[in-house]
Enzyme design. Structure first.
Site, short mmCIF file in Angstrom:
data_model
loop_
_atom_site.label_atom_id
_atom_site.label_comp_id
_atom_site.label_asym_id
_atom_site.label_seq_id
_atom_site.Cartn_x
_atom_site.Cartn_y
_atom_site.Cartn_z
N THR A 100 -1.64 5.78 1.99
CA THR A 100 -2.88 5.01 1.96
C THR A 100 -2.98 4.16 3.22
OG1 THR A 100 -2.81 4.90 -0.45
CG2 THR A 100 -4.24 3.33 0.66
N HIS A 102 -0.14 3.54 -8.01
CA HIS A 102 -0.96 4.76 -7.96
C HIS A 102 -2.17 4.68 -8.88
CE1 HIS A 102 2.62 7.46 -6.45
NE2 HIS A 102 2.39 6.42 -5.68
N LEU A 159 0.86 -1.18 0.00
CA LEU A 159 0.00 0.00 0.00
C LEU A 159 0.90 1.23 0.00
CD1 LEU A 159 -2.75 -0.86 2.67
CD2 LEU A 159 -2.95 -0.97 0.18
N ASP A 160 0.48 2.30 -0.68
CA ASP A 160 1.25 3.54 -0.69
C ASP A 160 1.44 4.04 0.74
OD1 ASP A 160 1.27 3.45 -3.42
OD2 ASP A 160 -0.31 4.94 -3.69
N LEU A 161 2.50 4.83 0.93
CA LEU A 161 2.79 5.42 2.23
C LEU A 161 1.58 6.11 2.83
CD1 LEU A 161 4.84 6.47 4.42
CD2 LEU A 161 5.23 8.42 2.90
#
Length: 622
Positions: free
Chosen positions: A471, A565, A467-469
């Site tokens: 998110t 993304h 997961l993105d930083l």
């Protein structure tokens, strides 16, 4: 006498009330002793940097390009304090700009070779553009599509004829016999053979038309590959020469070339051109003692860089140099000295000049002896630093929990565990925490790191997806190799059902739909992703509006692919929803928001060991 800028005008500021503890450490290990050396970024250095931001904001020329800027608070042998300022790379095409710290010396020694190589590279670039824009490419594409349409028409006609012949064969077999049946069937077989001949003749005609164009294009592609390889070699040769010529000096008085200081032979482009090395090198050469430093981005956003945000040393270009650059810098407590210098007998001067007549091109903001100092900011630009009543900031940023140089992270926060058995574990990742550790010391805190310290038997722990930083939501980890392999296979085969919830920074006109856009990550602008119809990889997202909340819409996303993304681009791009997710400054949201409003709410998959369907949920926190 060396001139430098005095500190920011403090008439409206109470510096003693500013929290002087570090928000970030510039750090590295001394190459000789292995000692951990550190230089802080403090609240005070950030406030000084904001004064520079006001100066940049008053001149439109600084808005043309996005880049890093930095200030270094220094102390002269006399005890007097001042500020150096620097920019990364070139400023409006110039490496030397009056009033700013000059570039690291050495480039002039390879100036002729640099100019010659750059001319060659530009010629190759133009040749590549011409080869890529060959008119035969468009001609080939147009003819190829035309033949594909004709082939489809031919195939459809042949398929219908075959169905009709099959029906005729069945009827003939029921109504005719012996020689009459044989003749009738042979006639149908002849029709089939003629259609095969027609198909082969069409393909031959297509190949005869396309083959010359295809050969020309393939030759051009081969030439482009050779040109790109030669460009890469020339660039590498030039960089090698420049890195050997660039010479850095530290506070021990020792010097070293970039090529000798960087850990590998592959030195990233731009190494040595960043603010931190320029500032520290200049301070060392001029016998100035650094007290605190701050670097920030100014100008149009680029990648993850946002205007007015502070950033630490870049991991690939600056961090490897920090140990050398800080060597010889006394590691005694300095923060009290900073405040003493601000409240002592030094007469405060404004930070930045209204004119461009800055002293000597040294980059040190001047305090002229016996001469009235020029104001550095327009007179209506006063900076208020607060009264000190705000909550104390943590000693280290939330992502910098490092203990004693051991590489072991303390369990600073127990993560919410959604599901756990002996094969796998699912946690509710908070926004602002990495899924896995980054490359360098300041990016070690992560879900993986915390669980490795928290779980008693975590030797085989692996993160199955990311997961993105920014998110939040469900993150799945496997506790043994076989489970990890099987879960990764489910993700790869699109057998995992994912549901995300987001709040958009505006409203959309339709309630539901599917977004299909090819996404591509520009290697020169990571981690930014963009729609690219030539190089992009397919990405598909289903969406549905859950609620209309004033000027914002709450949306449910179902990603059918897992590109980097993906949801953020599908929301922000005009060919998608055209509305960035709230808090997504990387993709254009300028609304005030404390976080990215994107949450991985649900995850459904088959348990690789139990064979049962697992449906995990994590409540949306916004």
């Amino acid at each position: 006498m060396l001139e430098f800028h005095a500190l920011l005008d403090v008439t409206d500021c109470h510096w003693e009330s500013i929290d002087s503890r570090p928000n970030y450490w510039y750090e590295g290990r001394c190459p000789q002793t292995g000692e951990l050396l550190r230089l802080p970024r403090t609240r005070m250095s950030e406030e000084l940097a904001r004064g520079l931001m006001q100066y940049l904001a008053a001149d439109d020329s600084y808005d043309r390009e996005g880049k890093m800027y930095g200030i270094l608070l220094v102390e002269m042998p006399s005890g007097e304090q001042g500020i150096l300022k620097a920019f990364s790379g070139l400023l409006n095409g110039c490496s030397i700009v009056e009033g700013w710290v000059p570039p690291i010396p050495g480039r002039d020694r390879v100036a002729f070779e640099e100019a010659r190589t750059l001319t060659q590279l530009e010629a190759m670039k133009q040749e590549l553009i011409a080869l890529n824009q060959l008119p035969q490419r468009q001609e080939y594409e147009a003819l190829f599509r035309e033949f594909e349409v004709q082939m489809q028409v031919l195939s459809d006609r042949h398929r219908n004829c075959k169905l009709q012949r099959d029906e005729k064969r069945l009827l003939l077999c029921q109504t005719l016999a012996a020689e009459t049946l044989e003749v009738a069937l042979e006639k149908l077989n002849q029709e089939s053979r003629l259609e095969g001949i027609e198909r082969r003749q069409f393909k031959r005609q297509r190949d005869e038309t396309l083959q010359p164009l295809k050969q020309l294009i393939e030759a051009a592609d081969l030439q482009m590959r050779a040109l790109k390889q030669r460009r890469k070699e020339l660039s590498r040769e030039l960089q090698t020469q420049m890195h050997a010529a660039y010479t850095l000096v530290n506070f021990l008085g020792k010097s070293g070339s970039l090529s000798s200081l960087m850990p590998t032979n592959s030195i990233p482009t731009g190494t040595g051109d960043c603010c931190a090395p320029k500032l520290l090198h200049y301070a060392a050469v001029h016998n100035l003692k650094p007290l605190a430093m701050a670097e920030f981005w100014w100008g149009p956003p680029s990648g993850d860089k946002i205007q007015e945000e502070f950033y630490g040393a870049c991991g690939d270009r600056c961090q490897p140099l920090m140990g050398f650059l800080l060597s010889g810098l006394a590691q005694n407590p300095i923060l009290s000295n900073i405040n003493e210098g601000l409240t002592g007998g030094l007469e405060a001067q404004p930070l930045l000049p209204t004119s461009n007549n800055i002293s000597c091109g040294t980059g040190i903001l001047p305090v002229a002896g016996g001469q009235e100092a020029q104001p550095l900011l327009p007179t209506n630009h006063h900076i208020s630093c607060g009264t000190g009543g705000q909550e104390a900031q943590p000693l280290l940023p939330t992502n910098h929990h490092i203990s004693c140089g051991t590489g072991i992270l303390p369990v600073t926060e127990i993560l919410p565990i959604i599901y756990e058995d002996k094969w796998l574990i699912a946690v509710n990742k908070p926004s602002g925490l990495l899924s896995v550790p980054g490359r360098y010391l300041e990016n070690q805190d992560s879900v993986f790191s915390r669980l490795r310290n928290f779980l008693p038997d975590s030797f085989n722990l692996t993160v199955v997806h990311r997961l993105d930083l920014e998110t939040s939501g469900i993150l799945l980890l496997a506790q043994d190799k076989e489970t990890s392999i099987q879960l990764r296979q489910q993700f790869a085969k699109k057998q995992v059902h994912k549901v995300y919830e987001a709040v958009l920074s505006g409203t959309v006109k339709i309630d539901a739909g599917t977004i299909e856009l090819p996404l591509w990550g520009d290697p020169e602008n990571r981690p930014y992703q963009q729609v690219n119809w030539e190089c992009g990889k397919p990405s598909v997202t289903r969406f549905q509006v859950m609620a209309r909340e004033g000027i914002c819409d709450r949306v449910e996303f179902l990603p059918l692919t897992g590109r980097t993304h993906q949801l953020r681009v599908h929301a922000a791009d005009v060919r998608g929803l055209g509305i960035p997710i709230l808090g997504d400054r990387l993709y254009g949201c300028r609304d005030a928001a404390k976080r990215l409003h994107l949450h991985a709410r649900e995850l459904s998959f088959e348990h690789p060991q139990l064979g049962e369907k697992l449906h995990l949920q994590a409540e949306t926190p916004f």
